[in-house]
Motif scaffolding. Sequence first.
Motif, PDB file in Angstrom:
ATOM      1  N   GLN A   1       0.832  -1.206   0.000  1.00 50.21           N
ATOM      2  CA  GLN A   1       0.000   0.000   0.000  1.00 50.21           C
ATOM      3  C   GLN A   1       0.865   1.254   0.000  1.00 50.21           C
TER       4      GLN A   1
ATOM      5  N   SER B   1       1.092   3.983  -2.982  1.00 60.43           N
ATOM      6  CA  SER B   1       0.823   5.394  -2.673  1.00 60.43           C
ATOM      7  C   SER B   1       1.952   6.282  -3.187  1.00 60.43           C
TER       8      SER B   1
ATOM      9  N   ARG C   1      -6.792  10.890  -1.414  1.00 56.02           N
ATOM     10  CA  ARG C   1      -7.299   9.946  -0.421  1.00 56.02           C
ATOM     11  C   ARG C   1      -8.740  10.269  -0.018  1.00 56.02           C
TER      12      ARG C   1
END
Length: 490
Positions: free
Chosen positions: A147, A151, A330
């Motif tokens: 993750q 990102s 996000r």
Amino acid sequence: MSTQASAASPSQSFQGNDRLLFGIILGVVAFWMFAQTTLNIAPGMQATLGMNAEAMNIAVSITSLFSGIFIVVFGGLADRLGRLKVTQIGFVLSIIGSLLVAITPANSALTVPVMLAGRALQGLSAACIMPASLALLKAYWDGPARQRAISLWSIGSWGGSGLCSLFGGFMQDTFGWRSIFWLAIVFSVIGLLLMRGTPESKVETKEPFKLDVPGILTFMVAMIAIQVFITQGGKFGWASPVSLGLLAVTFIFGFLFVRFETQAGKPFFDFKLFKNSTFTGATISNFLLNGVAGMLIVSLQLLQIGGGLSANESGWLTLGYAIAIIAFIRVGEKLLQRFGARKPMIWGCLITAFSIALLLPTNLMLTEYKVLAIISYTLFGVGLAFYATPSTDAALSNLPAEQSGAGAGIYKMASSLGAAFGVAISAAIFTAIRVSEEGLPALANAVDFVGRQDNVAVREAAMVALGFNLFMVVLAIVSIMLTVPKGKKA
């Protein structure tokens, strides 16, 4: 039945590290932050090289065009030939492409061929690096580490696209635009060195690999023909034999492409995916919303050609875009979790539409317009950030697992082709009107263009081209409303 696994025992035990990740990100940045600077520095490049506006429009859009045409092809090749190998090929293509752009001679018979070849290779490099590097992230990172890696990869992509206008303007006004592409070479070389020692990762299968050559070739010819028609039609004459011939080539090869792909056993473009209405709507809206990149090239050229700003001055106005898209990416994810995909996709489109509407009053004084531009670019980043994750989820989460890879490739293809055609059409509209002797008298009579009158044709051209971008967002909203279901996915 075929057996699939990440190749070879060395790769099974290999764990991704920051050295490899940083190398990958440098390749992503070399495209999004360096190659895409042409959206802002195109007027400066055109003036330095002595290129006509139509040829410069091709140079700007051809990178996304070649990325879109080949991204699915190279994604499939990466699985079979090796994800590391294809990523490294992408770096090499980036180095060669950037070198050609950096050394493009001015006012020469070689100017246009060298520039277009370099820009096409930059697009091919992106088609290699984007899918293959993401596959490496999936192969060599797990859980929270994956993750984090994704990102950071996304920040390199989205952040790079947000900063490209600001970065390009600064580099052009400080060191000259060629310095951007020399620096891209440095980044790519460092990236290649950082990836050394990484074991290969690929799919092991007993099934023979067969490249869909007829489908790829017919698709490529059709896309290039329509792109040349859009960018050069004004120069050739829209009803000239050359333009009509390009349209004929587009339709003939487009028909052959559809026929080949519907009959092929393993087509590179699987039309069966579009039986899923949610995937269809998300992909169409993705194509259209990426096409709104045309808003950037039009508004930035308006500020430079019509307002007399430098590339650096106009680039600084886009700072809010870079900040917003990184800060709110996000938020789109959280909105998806709470409301499902449909609402945040529509909200993102509406915010994007409002951002374009703020740029439409090109009849205002420059001081007032600059304020609107700052607000507009910031909202543009917010809108794209709201839309991005929900749209991707809507497209891919509704497909069966065995179709997710093909679906992801077509969805990313829609992103690149949308940007290519959106920029090309917007630039063609803007160029055709601003270089005409009379401009648009009807628009000039209906709207009071205050201030300078020697740039009215440029301001009229921008108003019409921006209106086209607004129309694309409206179509995107319609496609979402007709196809993406309400509420959260069960």
